[in-house]
Structures are given as C-alpha cells and as structure tokens.
Motif scaffolding. Structure first.
Motif, short mmCIF file in Angstrom:
data_model
loop_
_atom_site.label_atom_id
_atom_site.label_comp_id
_atom_site.label_asym_id
_atom_site.label_seq_id
_atom_site.Cartn_x
_atom_site.Cartn_y
_atom_site.Cartn_z
N LYS A 245 0.81 -1.22 0.00
CA LYS A 245 0.00 0.00 0.00
C LYS A 245 0.84 1.27 0.00
O LYS A 245 0.35 2.34 -0.29
CB LYS A 245 -0.93 0.00 1.22
N ASP A 246 2.12 1.16 0.37
CA ASP A 246 2.96 2.34 0.49
C ASP A 246 3.15 3.02 -0.88
O ASP A 246 3.34 2.35 -1.90
CB ASP A 246 4.33 1.95 1.06
N LEU A 247 3.11 4.35 -0.90
CA LEU A 247 3.23 5.10 -2.15
C LEU A 247 4.58 4.87 -2.82
O LEU A 247 4.69 4.82 -4.05
CB LEU A 247 3.02 6.60 -1.86
N LEU A 248 5.64 4.74 -2.02
CA LEU A 248 6.97 4.49 -2.60
C LEU A 248 7.01 3.14 -3.30
O LEU A 248 7.69 2.98 -4.32
CB LEU A 248 8.04 4.56 -1.51
N VAL A 249 6.29 2.17 -2.77
CA VAL A 249 6.23 0.86 -3.41
C VAL A 249 5.51 0.98 -4.75
O VAL A 249 5.90 0.34 -5.75
CB VAL A 249 5.52 -0.15 -2.49
N VAL A 250 4.46 1.79 -4.78
CA VAL A 250 3.73 2.00 -6.04
C VAL A 250 4.66 2.60 -7.10
O VAL A 250 4.64 2.21 -8.28
CB VAL A 250 2.51 2.91 -5.80
N ILE A 251 5.49 3.56 -6.68
CA ILE A 251 6.43 4.17 -7.64
C ILE A 251 7.41 3.13 -8.17
O ILE A 251 7.73 3.10 -9.37
CB ILE A 251 7.20 5.33 -6.96
N LEU A 252 7.88 2.24 -7.29
CA LEU A 252 8.79 1.19 -7.74
C LEU A 252 8.09 0.24 -8.71
O LEU A 252 8.70 -0.26 -9.68
CB LEU A 252 9.33 0.41 -6.55
N LEU A 253 6.81 -0.04 -8.49
CA LEU A 253 6.06 -0.88 -9.42
C LEU A 253 5.98 -0.22 -10.80
O LEU A 253 6.12 -0.88 -11.83
CB LEU A 253 4.66 -1.14 -8.86
N ILE A 254 5.74 1.09 -10.79
CA ILE A 254 5.72 1.83 -12.06
C ILE A 254 7.09 1.75 -12.75
O ILE A 254 7.19 1.54 -13.96
CB ILE A 254 5.33 3.30 -11.82
#
Length: 874
Positions: free
Chosen positions: A58-67
């Motif tokens: 759920k962390d926003l930084l994790v989302v950026i890494l997924l992108i």
C-alpha cells in the motif's frame, strides 16, 4: 435476558436448568437454548496471511517502484524488472513474517489454561470448560473459584468476592441471596449478583447464570475498548509524512529529468524513461521499510528476553518517547495481597514483627485473629486461599511460628455469626480452657461502641470515653497512613449454645491489627528511575483516595505539593479545569474506565506520549487509548492483553523502565540506519542529476542501484540496528514526539555526507569515462557501493569509531565483509558480470582507484567526529 432472571424466584431458577440437560455439549446447549457463540469475549476479525501480505504494497513508494518495474519491462530491461519485483516481494514477505511472529508471541501468552466451571444440569453435578457455560446454567462457587459468567445468587453461604479486575478495588465484596427491587438495581445495588472475571475469596454460593460472553459486565467493557481508536506511533507518523513528501519530490524530479533528457540532450523517449527510472530507483530507499521492521523485530526479541513482550513492532520506538506512565495500583505497583503492618494492644502501638507472645493481651489478639478467620496457607506451596484480609492475619501468625490449622484444631469452632456488611462484624464461638468464648472481629467504629471493657496486662478495665478516644485516635493515624484496620474483641458466654446476634454486645476490646497492599520493592526504584529519565508516573486506582495517596507516597509518586483527586471530583471538572490542574495531580482514586480514558486523553492533549499500565478488565479501554498500553502477563485478564501494545511476562513494573531504555536505543539505531540509507541514496541522486544536467551517459543502471540498496546497504543498516544501548540513555529527557525523525540536523548531515560520496563517485566515473561509457558506469557503481559500505561505520553513532570501538558491534564488521564479497562477486564472476552489466574492460587494477576513492569520505567524516569528540571533552 438478565432482567428476566431477576424476576425468577429461586425455585423457578432451579427449574430453569432443565433447559441445559446433562450430557449435552456446550454447542448443543447453545443451539437448543438459542444462544450463539461460546462464553468468551469477541476477539474481533482476524487478518489472514494473504491480507497482511498485500497490505505491504500500500505504500506510495512501493507504487512508484512498481511503475519503475513496468517502465523497465517496456524498455526490454528484463534484469531490472526482475530485480525490482524480487525486492518488493522480499520486503512484503519479511513484513508479513514479522507480523505473524508477533501475533504468535501473543497467542503463547493466551495459552494459559482457561478456568473450568462446576454446574448442575439435569440434577447432575458436572465440571465443564468455562466456554460451555450458557445462560440458565446453575453454577456452584466456592473459595478459590473464578467466576466465569454473570449470575444471580440463589443460595449464599457467607460469599465474598474480589472484583478488582472490574472495579480496581482489592477489598472483597460481600454478597447476598436476598432479592432486590428494580429501584435498587437502578441505584447500582448488585449485592445479589456475581460478575465474570471475579475471584471467590470466601464462602460458597449457588448461582444462576444470567449473561455470558459479550453480554457480561466484562463484555461491556470489552465493547467500550473496541470503540476506542488507537493512535499511530511517532515513528509511523514521521515515516508516513516523509514517504509522502519523498514520493512527491521524486515524481517532480523524475518528470523534470525526463523532459530535460528529451528536449536538452535529444534522447529518445525510452532512454529518457530509463534515466527517470534510474533516478527513481536511486531516490527510493526500498530497503527502508524492511530495515525498520528488522531493527524493530530485533528490539522486540531483546525485550522479550527481559520479559517485555511487544505485540506491535512499531510500538517499540514509542517507548523511547514516553513521558507519562499512568499506572493502575493493584497488582501493578502493589503486590495485590494484604500484609500485616502495625498492631495496637495493651496501650502500645508496635510493628507486627515486634509482637510479643509473652504478653497476654498480644497473645490473645493473635489467637482471636486466627480463630475468627477462615483463610489457610499451604506452607509447602506458598499458596493462600481465602479473603486477602484474613490471609494477612494468617501471615501474622506464621511470623511467630503459629500454625492456623493447629490453632483451630486445638480450639474447634462451635458456632459462627457470619460477616455481614450491615453489622460489619464476624463472630466465632470456641472452647477456651472450658469457657465458651466468642471472638469477634470487624470495623472499629462498631466494635468499639459495643465494648464495655478494655483488656490490659492487669486484666479487663472499664472502657471510659477517654480510652475510646485514645483508640479512635490511633485508628485515625493508621488510616492516614493508608492502612486498613481491623478491631478484635471477645466475650465469655454463660453456656455452650449457638451464638445469637444479641450476643454481639458487651465485649472486652482486645486491640487492632492494620494491614496494607504493599508496594512492589522494585516498583519504588522503577518510579525513581523513570523520574530521572523525565518520565512522570501517575497512579490511577479504584481504591480510596487516602489509601492510594499513602501508597503513592511510599512509591515516590506522590510528592510535596501534588494533588489526589477522586472520580467524583473528576466528574465535577470540565476538560479545561482538568487541563489546568493536570500537571499537579499524581493520584486518581475511585475511578471508572471512562475516567481512565479521560485522563489519558488529557495528557495526550498536552502533547505527551502516554503509557497506561494495568491488569484488569476495567483497564482495557485506557490501555488501547494510550500510546503504549502495558498489560500484566501473569495476573492480567485476556481483555487487557488484547488491548495492550506490550505485555509484561513477569508482571514487574520495573520491566517498563528497561523497555523504555531499549525503546530509546531502538529509536536511535533506526535514526542512524535511516541516516545511512538516505545519505547513500542522496549520493546516487546527486550523481544522476549531475549526469543529466551535463548530458553525460547514465552513471548507473537500475539494477546497479537495486543491488546497492537491497544487498550491500541492507547488511550495514541491520548491523547499525544491532548497536548496543549506550550509557546515559535513561538520563536523557524523552524526545519531543512532534519533532520529525528527519529534522534539520539529520537532513544536513544526510545532504553533506551524500554530496561527499557523490563527489568521489563521479571522479571514478570520469576515470572510467576516459575509456568507455560502460567502464565509467562500472567504476561509478563499484565506488558508490564500497563508499556506502565504509559509510556504515560512520553511522553507528554520533561519536567517532575510536570512541565507539569496532569490538562493541562485530555485526558491522561482518556486514562490511559480506558487502565486499558480494561486490567482488558481481565484478568478477562471469554470470553475474553480464547480469549487472559490468564492463568487459574492467580490470583488477581498477580496484586500487576504487578503494582509495571510496575510503576518502569516511576518512573526512571520522576526522570531523574526532574533532567533535575533543570539543565535547570525551
């Protein structure tokens, strides 16, 4: 449902047990009687392992890494895509494992055996698990039993119940089987009821179960607890804010770099995207979440070895900023058992240890105390059964080698007038040298008025008003010390016959015995240690204000100029009044669960990080509301353990202070680990930005930065988390929870150290760039990796490594060596060389340049630390 049972007569109630025939299981009984769910408190919806796992993303930084991973895949950079996904999955697995491990630690505490219950079903006496008890059951209670459900008393035989788990008061409550009116119920009269979680200390009774599980009074408190919202810890709030800000900054910078690459350098879209991906990977401390989790987990393991079991990993660091401990008295600060104190007999007030059995009056006082009581003590096991007050009398006899059972066998009880809360007396008849003698104990105001004589060493003398006044004055002095006082008298009857209530008059007054629930010796030192560390201890109890204040003085909680406030007085205060007087109040007496939450709220409004300590059901809502709820592992109820963030396996208040020291150490280690990770990431950011602005080739591939962040950075960061606690941590004031973990001082160090590492990295880049872009990237990658490994020694603490000494944390040396081995493997093993895009022209001779450049930042930082040590006089 309970109201319907109030209207039943005892005969009707006994008939009601036919609804629960013998031989049926608890589940079958519940099905037939329309009752659903076992007799236990709701534990709430449990998260599945899959839910816990997916919450890690759920962390926003994790989302950026997924992108970033998706962009790498579109760029056909398979290696980077695989490594990014591997990092994310590994972090999620680690977070899930730590959560499950913490829950298992709690379950091991809950594994303590649940009490059983003796019931009548179909006229047959059965012993069944407490979870199988249902409304309508007839439960048989006797001394030593735990009450497993709420119920109405049908038959009473001098029943006395300790309800401290509900009310906070250690004194037993007398019960009756007499019917009460609806008006009496409305006024709070519950003498003909027993409640789940209480302990039978005296007598026996037959009880009709009226409520189980969440319908009990205990369950109502649990419901109140479930309505209470938990607050985030300071570290949670700080890291959440940091993550949000960092994500915003990363997105803005990446967008700027992407546009700059296209319009200024003329790169293609995919190349520009890869530049932006490299920057994102360099900026995001993807190992930060895992490192914080690991450091917290190691902190919990250390605390567990010291009998403090942490349920929530993130709660560890909150201990370091606790500034107020609101503690229940009974069983937490005190030993939850009455012990004899001062004795008054034959005109002398003396300590119980100084009792002289040669003195006829003092010997008779001890004899009356043992004969007019029912408590027993097993000398082999040390277990005591009976009312705590009577247990204290037995202990007084044991101090002088007098065995209560031998005394009672020598003078068997011939008759009894059971204690009654209206009479406030208990009398027993015995044969004393052929004379029928009635021994009586009870409240001094009652017994003193019914005494015509006073026993002295010369014999009985007339009880004059002056003598009554002198005894009353002694009683007042003892009460002001927080002692509970029992008075004793005797009367010789004309013949052996059952005693009558009319016999309780014309006594010869023998003397007084006082007792107290004593403070834990280690709690006194713990309160002193807490004060030294800037932590205020507040006593919150259901006891009388005078008693609570006296105990608080002994513990060092109540000091000159402090106030003690009762629950009634608290009700009359507005929040503004409470806020104004809060700092001066050290003791709260006769309080309810709602009062406890209000007190915790008041301290939290002042910006304090509050710990609430308790063991009873009545403590649970405040335990959950507090920043750190601390429950007792041995005497604590299941509800209080569920609500708490920390459980003391040894029920020792002093363990809290040790936990605070560990909490401060854990926070310092986390802060140092964050400094290490972010300063290294800052170096990578500076390098990528520099290359972008000067239209140079990308200095690092995403796979390079992921290797650094996940492997060679994680090991030193974990080693920093293993740094032992430094002396003087307890003498430091609690840190301000409003101060962000990334304050100006830390950010300046991160920036300066990151810039220093970036400079040597770009020097290595230019050395390699003289030959090829591929060698430049390899040289920059190797230098950045090794420089960050050296940097791990800089981030162990504020002092130089000469003061900290390498030997105090061998993990840091092992982490450095492991990182070097991994780097060498990547640089020289063929399969890994291709995976990590190592230049074919890279030679062992290049290692000398890399080592020299990588060590320079550490040399400069350590020289600065040495100068600071000298300035501080170390």
């Amino acid at each position: 449902m309970a109201e319907a049972y109030y209207r039943k007569t005892p005969q009707q109630a006994l008939e009601a047990q036919k609804a629960a025939p013998a031989g049926l299981s608890g589940e079958e009984v519940r099905r037939r009687t329309g009752q659903y769910g076992p007799n236990k408190l709701s534990e709430g919806k449990q998260k599945s392992v899959s839910q816990i796992f997916f919450e890690q993303f759920k962390d926003l930084l994790v989302v950026i890494l997924l992108i970033a991973a998706v962009i790498s895949a579109l760029s056909e950079n398979v290696e980077s895509t695989i490594v990014i996904f591997a990092v994310l999955v590994l972090n999620a697995i680690l977070g899930t494992a730590q959560y499950v491990k913490a829950e298992k630690s709690l379950e091991s505490l809950k594994a303590m055996s649940a009490p059983s219950a003796k019931v009548l079903r179909g006229g047959v006496r059965l012993e069944i698990p407490s979870a199988d008890v249902v409304p309508g059951d007839i439960v048989l209670l006797e001394a030593g039993d735990m009450v497993v459900a709420d119920g109405r008393i049908l038959e009473n035989f001098s029943l006395k119940v300790n309800e401290s788990s509900l009310t906070g008061e250690s004194e037993g409550v007398d019960k009756t089987a007499e019917a009460i009116t609806a008006e009496q119920v409305a006024l709070g009269d519950q003498k003909n009821m027993v409640f789940s979680g209480s302990l039978v200390t005296y007598g026996r009774a037959t009880v009709l179960v009226t409520a189980t599980g969440m319908e009990t009074e205990l369950g109502k408190i649990a419901a109140l607890m479930n309505q209470t919202q938990q607050r985030k810890t300071p570290l949670q709030e700080s890291l959440d804010k940091f993550s949000a800000k960092l994500a915003t900054v990363i997105m803005i910078i990446c967008a700027a770099v992407f546009l700059l690459s296209i319009f200024r350098t003329g790169m293609g879209v995919l190349d520009s995207l890869m530049f932006a991906v490299a920057l994102a990977v360099a900026a995001i401390p993807e190992a930060l979440s895992s490192i914080v989790t690991i450091v917290l987990a190691m902190g919990t393991q250390k605390m567990a070895r010291q009998n403090a079991i942490i349920k929530d990993l993130k709660a560890v660091e909150s201990l370091g900023s606790v500034s107020v401990i609101c503690s229940d008295k009974t069983g937490t600060l005190t030993q939850n058992k009455m012990t004899p104190q001062k004795v008054y007999a034959d005109g002398s007030l003396l300590e119980g240890d100084d009792l002289n059995l040669v003195n006829d009056v003092q010997r008779l006082l001890l004899k009356a105390a043992l004969l007019a009581s029912d408590a027993t003590n097993n000398q082999q096991t040390g277990a005591s059964i009976g009312d705590p007050t009577e247990v204290a009398l037995v202990q007084l006899g044991e101090k002088f080698g007098v065995d209560e059972e031998a005394y009672r066998a020598q003078h068997p009880r011939l008759g009894e007038l059971a204690f009654d809360s209206d009479r406030k007396l208990m009398s027993t008849l015995h044969d004393i040298d052929g004379v029928p003698t009635l021994f009586t104990k009870g409240a001094i105001d009652v017994l003193l008025q019914r005494s015509n004589y006073l026993l002295t060493r010369e014999g009985p003398v007339e009880m004059t008003p002056e003598r009554r006044e002198a005894i009353s004055r002694i009683n007042m002095e003892l009460s002001m010390e927080g002692l509970r006082v029992l008075s004793f008298g005797y009367k010789e009857l004309p013949g052996f016959r059952p005693p009558a209530l009319s016999d309780e008059d014309g006594f010869t007054f023998i003397g007084l015995i006082s007792m107290i629930d004593p403070p834990r010796p280690e709690a006194i030192q713990a309160v002193s240690d807490a004060r030294e560390g800037g932590i205020r201890t507040i006593m919150i109890t259901g006891d009388h204000k005078v008693t609570a204040s006296a105990i608080a003085k002994q513990l060092g909680i109540f000091r000159e100029g402090d106030e003690a406030v009762s629950g009634v007085e608290l009700d009359n205060m507005t929040d503004a009044d409470l806020d104004q007087r809060l700092a001066g109040i050290s003791v709260y007496a006769r309080v309810s669960p709602e009062h406890k939450i209000r007190i915790v709220n008041a301290w939290q409004r002042r910006g304090s990080i509050v710990s609430m300590t308790g063991d009873g059901v009545n403590d649970a809502p405040a335990l959950k509301k507090a920043d750190i709820g601390v429950a007792m592992g041995i005497t604590g109820t299941e509800v209080s353990k569920d609500a708490a963030s920390m459980i003391l396996a040894d029920d020792n208040f002093a363990t809290i202070v040790k936990a605070v020291v560990n909490g401060r150490s854990v926070y310092a280690n986390i802060k140092n680990a964050i400094q290490f990770l972010l300063s290294g990431n800052a170096a990578g950011i500076f390098c990528v930005l520099y290359a972008s602005l000067l239209a140079l080739p990308v200095p690092f591939q995403p796979v390079h930065l992921l290797f650094i962040n996940l492997l060679t950075d994680s090991l030193p960061a974990i080693a920093i988390g293993m740094e032992p606690a430094r002396k003087g941590l307890l003498r430091q004031k609690p840190r301000d929870p409003k101060e962000p973990i990334l304050n100006k001082s830390l950010l300046s160090r991160i920036g300066a150290q990151g810039l220093l590492i970036a400079v040597v990295t770009m020097i290595a880049f230019y050395l390699g760039y003289q030959e090829s872009a591929a060698l430049a990237s390899t040289m920059a990658f190797a230098t950045l990796t090794l420089a960050r490994l050296f940097h791990g020694f800089n981030c162990r603490g504020d002092e130089s490594v000469f003061r900290l000494k390498l030997s105090t944390n061998l993990y840091s040396i092992l982490a450095f060596c492991a990182g070097v081995v991994l780097l060498l493997a990547v640089l020289f093993i063929p399969g890994l060389k291709s995976l990590f895009l190592v230049a074919a022209s890279f030679r062992p001779a290049n290692l000398g340049e890399i080592v020299l450049l990588a060590f320079l930042p550490t040399l400069v930082i350590q020289l600065v630390k040495v100068l600071c040590d000298l300035r501080r006089g170390k």
